[in-house]
Design a protein around this motif. Sequence first.
Motif, PDB file in Angstrom:
ATOM      1  N   THR A   1       7.207   9.262  -1.886  1.00 31.52           N
ATOM      2  CA  THR A   1       6.385   8.157  -1.396  1.00 31.52           C
ATOM      3  C   THR A   1       5.241   7.923  -2.361  1.00 31.52           C
ATOM      4  O   THR A   1       4.606   8.873  -2.826  1.00 31.52           O
ATOM      5  CB  THR A   1       5.807   8.472  -0.004  1.00 31.52           C
TER       6      THR A   1
ATOM      7  N   ASN B   1      -4.026   2.575  -3.321  1.00 34.13           N
ATOM      8  CA  ASN B   1      -5.320   2.130  -2.809  1.00 34.13           C
ATOM      9  C   ASN B   1      -5.964   1.243  -3.868  1.00 34.13           C
ATOM     10  O   ASN B   1      -6.566   1.724  -4.830  1.00 34.13           O
ATOM     11  CB  ASN B   1      -6.214   3.326  -2.487  1.00 34.13           C
TER      12      ASN B   1
ATOM     13  N   SER C   1       0.814  -1.221   0.000  1.00 30.38           N
ATOM     14  CA  SER C   1       0.000   0.000   0.000  1.00 30.38           C
ATOM     15  C   SER C   1       0.846   1.270   0.000  1.00 30.38           C
ATOM     16  O   SER C   1       0.331   2.355  -0.239  1.00 30.38           O
ATOM     17  CB  SER C   1      -0.923   0.010   1.213  1.00 30.38           C
ATOM     18  N   GLU C   2       2.135   1.118   0.272  1.00 31.94           N
ATOM     19  CA  GLU C   2       2.983   2.302   0.310  1.00 31.94           C
ATOM     20  C   GLU C   2       4.431   1.909   0.046  1.00 31.94           C
ATOM     21  O   GLU C   2       4.897   0.845   0.455  1.00 31.94           O
ATOM     22  CB  GLU C   2       2.874   2.983   1.684  1.00 31.94           C
TER      23      GLU C   2
ATOM     24  N   SER D   1       1.584   6.152  -2.462  1.00 35.72           N
ATOM     25  CA  SER D   1       0.495   5.527  -1.713  1.00 35.72           C
ATOM     26  C   SER D   1      -0.434   4.855  -2.708  1.00 35.72           C
ATOM     27  O   SER D   1      -0.780   5.455  -3.729  1.00 35.72           O
ATOM     28  CB  SER D   1      -0.274   6.580  -0.914  1.00 35.72           C
TER      29      SER D   1
END
Lengths: 111, 114
Positions: free
Chosen positions: A63, A67, A55-56, A65
């Motif tokens: 970074t 979903n 998820s990251e 992220s």
Amino acid sequence: QQQVKQSPQSLIVQKGGISIINCAYENTAFDYFPWYQQFPGKGPALLIAIRPDVSEKKEGRFTISFNKSAKQFSLHIMDSQPGDSATYFCAAKREGSTLTFGKGTMLLVSP
Amino acid sequence: EAEVAQSPRYKITEKSQAVAFWCDPISGHATLYWYRQILGQGPELLVQFQDESVVDDSQLPKDRFSAERLKGVDSTLKIQPAELGDSAMYLCASSYRGGPETQYFGPGTRLLVL
């Protein structure tokens, strides 16, 4: 049909701030999601990439992220610097195919 | 550090003329890509080679565009005749065999058709 939608089209952030660029995809078969950085007059360069099993992912100030349920992923640039001013492209690919790019986000980090 | 080389960097031509772009991928990279990037857009694949073979040219306008990679190393992309709408950046990229995830891009050739 645009398979990868990127927003915003342009972004101005103050030095030291957080830059956030978002992408949404439609094809659930995509299994690789890279971000590319492009400076004027240069070709795109791979910045960071993620696969949907996490998820990251963080690399230095950058970074991703991810979903999976929302079919969205985003790039966060922490402590943004004037040298980060560039155009950023998200992309996606599935097994056996090539990259599909978003339309790009022009980031300007003001001193 | 190894880089993808492209030439020329800039090309101005008149419509109906022929133009050619050259690309030399990173040594040892079996996969080579040609992309077109219109101003304000992301790159769009024109053609993909694996060694000397074309594996995807579904988006290549074959009536006017051609691409070759005869010895499986460097490649040439040709447009004949050029049209006004062909004005764009033409990017070459390469990747290691079987590793299309990490594509290394060259600096591109910016084409202006008058």
